[in-house]
Design a protein around this motif. Sequence first.
Motif, PDB file in Angstrom:
ATOM      1  N   ASP B  11       0.840  -1.206   0.000  1.00  0.00           N
ATOM      2  CA  ASP B  11       0.000   0.000   0.000  1.00  0.00           C
ATOM      3  C   ASP B  11       0.867   1.244   0.000  1.00  0.00           C
ATOM      4  O   ASP B  11       0.624   2.201  -0.731  1.00  0.00           O
ATOM      5  CB  ASP B  11      -0.906   0.019   1.236  1.00  0.00           C
ATOM      6  N   ILE B 284      -4.920  11.187   5.829  1.00  0.00           N
ATOM      7  CA  ILE B 284      -4.969   9.803   6.289  1.00  0.00           C
ATOM      8  C   ILE B 284      -6.428   9.372   6.437  1.00  0.00           C
ATOM      9  O   ILE B 284      -6.812   8.262   6.040  1.00  0.00           O
ATOM     10  CB  ILE B 284      -4.224   9.657   7.638  1.00  0.00           C
ATOM     11  N   VAL B 288      -7.976   6.168   4.382  1.00  0.00           N
ATOM     12  CA  VAL B 288      -8.543   4.986   5.014  1.00  0.00           C
ATOM     13  C   VAL B 288      -9.989   4.784   4.547  1.00  0.00           C
ATOM     14  O   VAL B 288     -10.410   3.657   4.266  1.00  0.00           O
ATOM     15  CB  VAL B 288      -8.457   5.099   6.550  1.00  0.00           C
ATOM     16  N   THR B 289     -10.713   5.881   4.441  1.00  0.00           N
ATOM     17  CA  THR B 289     -12.085   5.770   3.979  1.00  0.00           C
ATOM     18  C   THR B 289     -12.143   5.141   2.591  1.00  0.00           C
ATOM     19  O   THR B 289     -13.045   4.367   2.274  1.00  0.00           O
ATOM     20  CB  THR B 289     -12.750   7.157   3.961  1.00  0.00           C
ATOM     21  N   GLN B 291     -10.384   2.864   1.576  1.00  0.00           N
ATOM     22  CA  GLN B 291     -10.097   1.421   1.643  1.00  0.00           C
ATOM     23  C   GLN B 291     -11.222   0.662   2.332  1.00  0.00           C
ATOM     24  O   GLN B 291     -11.023  -0.441   2.828  1.00  0.00           O
ATOM     25  CB  GLN B 291      -8.778   1.200   2.384  1.00  0.00           C
ATOM     26  N   ARG B 292     -12.371   1.254   2.343  1.00  0.00           N
ATOM     27  CA  ARG B 292     -13.547   0.688   2.992  1.00  0.00           C
ATOM     28  C   ARG B 292     -13.752  -0.791   2.682  1.00  0.00           C
ATOM     29  O   ARG B 292     -13.932  -1.617   3.570  1.00  0.00           O
ATOM     30  CB  ARG B 292     -14.735   1.518   2.498  1.00  0.00           C
ATOM     31  N   VAL B 295     -11.201  -3.076   4.248  1.00  0.00           N
ATOM     32  CA  VAL B 295     -11.461  -3.248   5.681  1.00  0.00           C
ATOM     33  C   VAL B 295     -12.553  -4.300   5.869  1.00  0.00           C
ATOM     34  O   VAL B 295     -12.432  -5.206   6.698  1.00  0.00           O
ATOM     35  CB  VAL B 295     -11.885  -1.902   6.310  1.00  0.00           C
ATOM     36  N   TYR B 312      -3.689   0.016  10.095  1.00  0.00           N
ATOM     37  CA  TYR B 312      -3.674   1.364   9.505  1.00  0.00           C
ATOM     38  C   TYR B 312      -2.816   2.332  10.313  1.00  0.00           C
ATOM     39  O   TYR B 312      -2.191   3.233   9.760  1.00  0.00           O
ATOM     40  CB  TYR B 312      -5.099   1.887   9.335  1.00  0.00           C
ATOM     41  N   ALA B 375      -6.000   8.692  11.465  1.00  0.00           N
ATOM     42  CA  ALA B 375      -6.281   7.335  11.018  1.00  0.00           C
ATOM     43  C   ALA B 375      -7.344   6.697  11.919  1.00  0.00           C
ATOM     44  O   ALA B 375      -8.254   6.022  11.444  1.00  0.00           O
ATOM     45  CB  ALA B 375      -5.002   6.504  11.043  1.00  0.00           C
ATOM     46  N   TRP B 376      -7.217   6.947  13.203  1.00  0.00           N
ATOM     47  CA  TRP B 376      -8.102   6.341  14.190  1.00  0.00           C
ATOM     48  C   TRP B 376      -9.570   6.637  13.845  1.00  0.00           C
ATOM     49  O   TRP B 376     -10.402   5.735  13.751  1.00  0.00           O
ATOM     50  CB  TRP B 376      -7.749   6.882  15.573  1.00  0.00           C
ATOM     51  N   ALA B 378     -10.962   7.609  11.126  1.00  0.00           N
ATOM     52  CA  ALA B 378     -11.430   7.046   9.862  1.00  0.00           C
ATOM     53  C   ALA B 378     -11.619   5.534   9.969  1.00  0.00           C
ATOM     54  O   ALA B 378     -12.629   4.982   9.503  1.00  0.00           O
ATOM     55  CB  ALA B 378     -10.429   7.363   8.755  1.00  0.00           C
ATOM     56  N   VAL B 379     -10.670   4.851  10.613  1.00  0.00           N
ATOM     57  CA  VAL B 379     -10.773   3.405  10.722  1.00  0.00           C
ATOM     58  C   VAL B 379     -11.987   3.037  11.581  1.00  0.00           C
ATOM     59  O   VAL B 379     -12.757   2.124  11.259  1.00  0.00           O
ATOM     60  CB  VAL B 379      -9.480   2.801  11.332  1.00  0.00           C
TER      61      VAL B 379
END
Lengths: 241, 785
Positions: B11, B284, B288-289, B291-292, B295, B312, B375-376, B378-379
């Motif tokens: 990635d 970030i 991350v969003t 990469q929904r 996830v 992440y 990141a937190w 979004a994840v």
Amino acid sequence: MNELAQAGRPIFEARGLTKVYEMGEVRVEALRGVDLDIHAGEFLVLLGPSGSGKSTLLNILGGLDVPTSGTVRYGDHDLTVDDDAAMTRYRRAHVGFVFQFYNLIPSLTARENVALVTEIADDPMRPEDALALVGLAHRLDHFPSQMSGGEQQRVAIARAVAKRPQVLLCDEPTGALDVHTGVMVLEVIARVNRELGTTTVVITHNAVIAGMADRVVHFGDGQVARIERNAVRQPASGLSW
Amino acid sequence: MRALDRKLWRDLWHMRGQAVAIALVVMCGVATHVMFLSTLHALRDTQQGYYREYRFADVFVSLKRAPEALRERIAALPGVARADTRVVAPLRVDMPDFGEPVNALMVSLPAPGGLNALHLREGRLPAPERADEVVVSTPFAEAHGLHPGGRFHVILNGRRQALTVAGTALSPEFIQQMRPGSAFPDSKRYGVMWMERRALGQAYDLEGAFNDLAIGLAPGASAAAVMAAVDGLLERYGGLGAYARHDQRSHRFLSEELQQLGTLARLFPAMFLAVAAYLLNVVIGRLVTMQREQVATLKAFGYGNGAILAHYLKLVAAIAAAGIVAGVGLGHWLGGLLAGLYMDFYHFPWLRYTLEPLVVVQAAAVSLLAACAGAWAAVARVARLQPAQAMRPEPPARYRETLPERLGLKRWMSQPTRMIARHIGRRPLKSALAVVGIALGCGIILTGLFQRDTVGYMINVQFGMSQREDLSLSFTDPTAYRARFELAALPGIQRVEVFRAVPVRLKSGHLEYRTSIRGLESGGELQRLLDADLRPVALPAEGLLLTDHLGKRLGVKAGDRITVEVLEGARPRRDVVVAGLVKEYLGVSAYMDLAALNAFMREGPTISGAWLGVDRAQLAGLFERFKGIPRVAGVAERVQEIRAFNRVMDETMLFFTYVATVFAVVIAFGVIYNSARIALTERGRELASLRVLGFTRGEIAYILLGELAVLTLAAIPLGLVAGRWMCHYIASTMQNDLFRVPVVLAPQTYAFAVTVVLVSALLSGLAVRSRLDKLDLVAVLKTPE
């Protein structure tokens, strides 16, 4: 009409088409010598399992890809030349696309999604007329998020035909739909073919749909396995799977 | 390596362009922090070590003349650890091959083990029996190419005498060597020298006596109490008032500089790190969003939310870590350069520059926290979804008509234009965040450049509108007014304005300030006082005009009364009304009508010096003539003052400005490039669909870059306002007795910031455009969103 159309010169002439994808160290032969003529006004179904080469052929016919060897002509256009600007002009002027996942622009309403194409076409229908043709005259100002999958696919068809293309290319148009909605979408495609005389090529792996076609081209292993001609075209409303 | 970790590295490789841009922004934030704080700490450590090892005195006092016997009484005062008497004399220097006036302060050599010890750089101390040997300060020696054995002449109390250089040295007392009345050092025209006490005392009739005193305090002693006691003892000997270390000129200058550097060292890294953190957070979060589905797939395989979050966090930590490592390295290197510049500038005997772990930890912690927080959130958002739900294509995003369309502009908007408007309008917060990011990038460019503009403006006001003389001349002692006519009669002198300067202590309530009152002739053209709007102010017949900053220091305004204690002559002490305040960006002064000041001093028409307008063609001749007038203590040339000012600014500020600007540009670019790349990722599918429908590359580029253009154009005015606000904040921390920095931003500076943003947008646009040209048209038809 089909008989008449067959009397003239084919609208597409493909001879000895091959397509090889070099994927790293692996060579994938997607097409291995395809000869095919498609006539004006014809309704053609390309049938075959995944990886049989039907999508590759459709992409080449639609000006999205070029063959590795062989010739393919659309009228006077040579579709083997990898010229992005010429390909773009070709798609813009002659081809209507319908995709499995509709590919509507979510930020535009039904009417605007159609207008997107009519604004860059030479002699388009009014977007409202195109939407009426697919039975969506009452949903003009709805956004994709406000419509069902079948409605979205019909908007996509309206968008494809609104510029009065000579060719309508549909890649698994019912692939993401249930039977009932799928039949409705196929009816619209058949109607466009019938009423506008648009040469229509539909890709599917659903053999039932083949009944609607003038001709059914069976694909297997990158080649045309056989071509069937339907004596009678079945109406889409009679289909079920 | 575990499969998930392999995914992480792939990635990272896949998003390397963006990762590098983010890491660069982090690097700039960290590097600024490390550079400034390391330099600041190194300078502070050096200053303290230098003061300690060379016994820099705590209290200073100058006086007319006192017998040496008084030293014992002063040394016996409670709180006094050591009292060193000295002879100090301002004098003129005649340097061979240098026609311009040169002045120096001659100080008697400190006794062995005494206060204010010298750090010898070259040669040796003068031999005890040699009255003609001196040690000269290193900056002065360097400016004139003097080495041991070199010779020059000085005018010692009116007598020309040849001196030989025994050595060159540095002193903690004269880290900065400035001519009295000048705000900036000019080593070519002013220096400090040390010679044998006996020889110097003889020359000034101070044998067995002293005219200057340095005091070292006992630990815990009160400087104020000692100063009061010393002032009491020295009053009858012409004491000019004791002052503590914080009022000592060299220390004051250095402290103000270090304080200012300290402010910048906190402010700039904070701003840069904040922008970097903000960008990191936004980018970030959006990555991350995107990469929904991945996830969801991981969850479907049975990975827990914790494992996914850790994955992440590792991704962003890797990017941030790259930035931190590069930033620490770069910051350490630049800090070394900056500290080296300061060391040269201040002539420190050494400089202890180290990379402090705490500084590194701070920068790393802030960057990592910001990255992980982004990141937190979004994840967590993605992880809340059920896997099946997350794996299904997202339902089409909801859009609606935007305000301009509802206001009737719709019919003039093409479909692509509507797409731009609605995409911006659909998530106004996200769009606003992008605008804020670009605006911050634009704003910090202004902060890097504004000091240069401001300094130009200050010079123009100080030396263009206020001090307009060609030469300023000071007498060794108060002189009869008729000297004015003698000066006017010299060839080449076109205009003479005279002044009287009197050292005073101004008091208002419990506030007090040591400065001098200048008596001016009314109607002067060479020296003008300016009001807040920079219009010349007429001198009132009675009362004082104060520098606005002094008014603030004493808490007085026009109409208030303050107490004036004169520190020379008959030492009158009386209340005087403040007639008004004048605008001055440099220094702190009080002004009075010349006649009124003479009356206040109960003296006849007396002057301390003059401002001269001269025919520049005859300057060299004038300098020659002044050398022959013993009463002339010194002559300063205004253009040299300006040059000294500029030199100081260049040496201390230019490097900083340059680095800050480069970093700001990198940050601005990083923000914009990432905005563009994220937009591409988010809309790639949509744009590829349009390409299939027959849209040209140019037409889809319009849709994507149009949005970037709208956001950028919206950000620019906001950024200029924000940048100006940041400059105001910086300027508010640079208000001290030496100078008050106004906020002045030249049109070119605004233009530069705008240009950087536009060029960044253009380059980002081109980079994204080249990716648009490579969109995979076939793939988008086969995949759901």
